[in-house]
Design a protein around this motif. Structure first.
Motif, mmCIF file in Angstrom:
data_model
loop_
_atom_site.group_PDB
_atom_site.id
_atom_site.type_symbol
_atom_site.label_atom_id
_atom_site.label_comp_id
_atom_site.label_asym_id
_atom_site.label_seq_id
_atom_site.Cartn_x
_atom_site.Cartn_y
_atom_site.Cartn_z
ATOM 1 N N THR A 1 0.917 -1.280 -0.082
ATOM 2 C CA THR A 1 -0.064 -0.058 -0.166
ATOM 3 C C THR A 1 0.757 1.286 -0.018
ATOM 4 O O THR A 1 1.803 1.173 0.373
ATOM 5 C CB THR A 1 -1.123 0.192 1.318
ATOM 6 O OG1 THR A 1 -0.200 0.208 2.391
ATOM 7 C CG2 THR A 1 -1.826 -1.336 1.273
ATOM 8 N N CYS B 1 -1.043 -4.172 -5.482
ATOM 9 C CA CYS B 1 -1.022 -2.672 -4.680
ATOM 10 C C CYS B 1 -2.140 -1.889 -4.233
ATOM 11 O O CYS B 1 -3.103 -2.228 -5.193
ATOM 12 C CB CYS B 1 -0.237 -1.724 -5.905
ATOM 13 S SG CYS B 1 1.545 -2.256 -6.097
ATOM 14 N N ALA B 2 -2.112 -1.022 -3.513
ATOM 15 C CA ALA B 2 -3.675 -0.557 -2.988
ATOM 16 C C ALA B 2 -3.058 0.697 -2.389
ATOM 17 O O ALA B 2 -1.989 0.998 -2.139
ATOM 18 C CB ALA B 2 -4.254 -1.202 -1.936
ATOM 19 N N SER B 3 -3.917 1.892 -2.432
ATOM 20 C CA SER B 3 -3.890 3.120 -1.928
ATOM 21 C C SER B 3 -4.412 3.172 -0.490
ATOM 22 O O SER B 3 -5.306 2.356 0.090
ATOM 23 C CB SER B 3 -4.637 3.987 -2.445
ATOM 24 O OG SER B 3 -4.229 5.653 -1.997
ATOM 25 N N GLU B 4 -3.546 3.747 0.455
ATOM 26 C CA GLU B 4 -3.883 3.610 2.089
ATOM 27 C C GLU B 4 -5.004 4.804 2.187
ATOM 28 O O GLU B 4 -5.386 5.425 1.314
ATOM 29 C CB GLU B 4 -2.752 4.283 2.911
ATOM 30 C CG GLU B 4 -1.627 3.285 3.117
ATOM 31 C CD GLU B 4 -2.032 1.965 4.205
ATOM 32 O OE1 GLU B 4 -2.810 2.560 4.894
ATOM 33 O OE2 GLU B 4 -1.342 1.195 3.894
#
Length: 153
Positions: free
Chosen positions: A72, A98-101
């Motif tokens: 993240t 993958c990711a956004s916080e």
């Protein structure tokens, strides 16, 4: 690879006596984070690569035992996917995401976090989580000194 084979539980041909039971392998989760200098693709990949190398060294990881890595990044890091660093380190057959916080007010800026899943015979309490640079403030109890990663991978 799960760290042992079924054949390891049996004595070798021509030998008598009980076989040595191999250690039990299970999934171990490792955490880490680093703070990136700026929203620049090179800086994101470089900082993430440093974090991954530290995790490998401090936990004596074998790339063949890696299951998946979840990345993240804080909402202000948009120039590159942190997972690119794993591919550049040779983790080509490891599942990456993958990711956004969540954009929490006052949250740690320019931060990449990782959650690594690996097969291991180590107990959970032996896991070495890694927090580098400004991200060390997230877990000062776990930051510790950097390992020598010059020979990692």
């Amino acid at each position: 690879m799960n760290g042992h084979r079924e054949a390891d539980a049996y004595p070798a041909p021509g030998r008598s006596g009980p076989a040595q039971v191999p250690p039990v392998s299970r999934v171990l989760a490792l955490r880490g984070a680093t703070q990136v200098a700026s929203n620049d693709p090179h800086r994101i990949v470089e900082a993430t690569g440093e974090l991954l190398r530290e995790l490998v060294v401090r936990n004596a990881l074998d790339a063949a035992d890696l299951i998946s890595i979840w990345f993240t990044s804080s909402p202000d890091l948009t120039a590159a996917y942190p997972a690119r660093a794993a591919r550049e380190l040779g983790f080509v057959d490891v599942a990456l995401m993958c990711a956004s916080e969540i954009d929490v007010p006052g949250g740690s800026p320019r931060t990449v976090r990782v959650l690594v899943h690996t097969h291991s015979t180590r107990p959970r309490e032996a896991a070495a989580h890694v927090y580098l640079h400004g991200a060390a403030a997230l877990r000062p109890d776990l930051a510790g000194p950097p390992a020598d990663t010059s020979e990692a991978l």
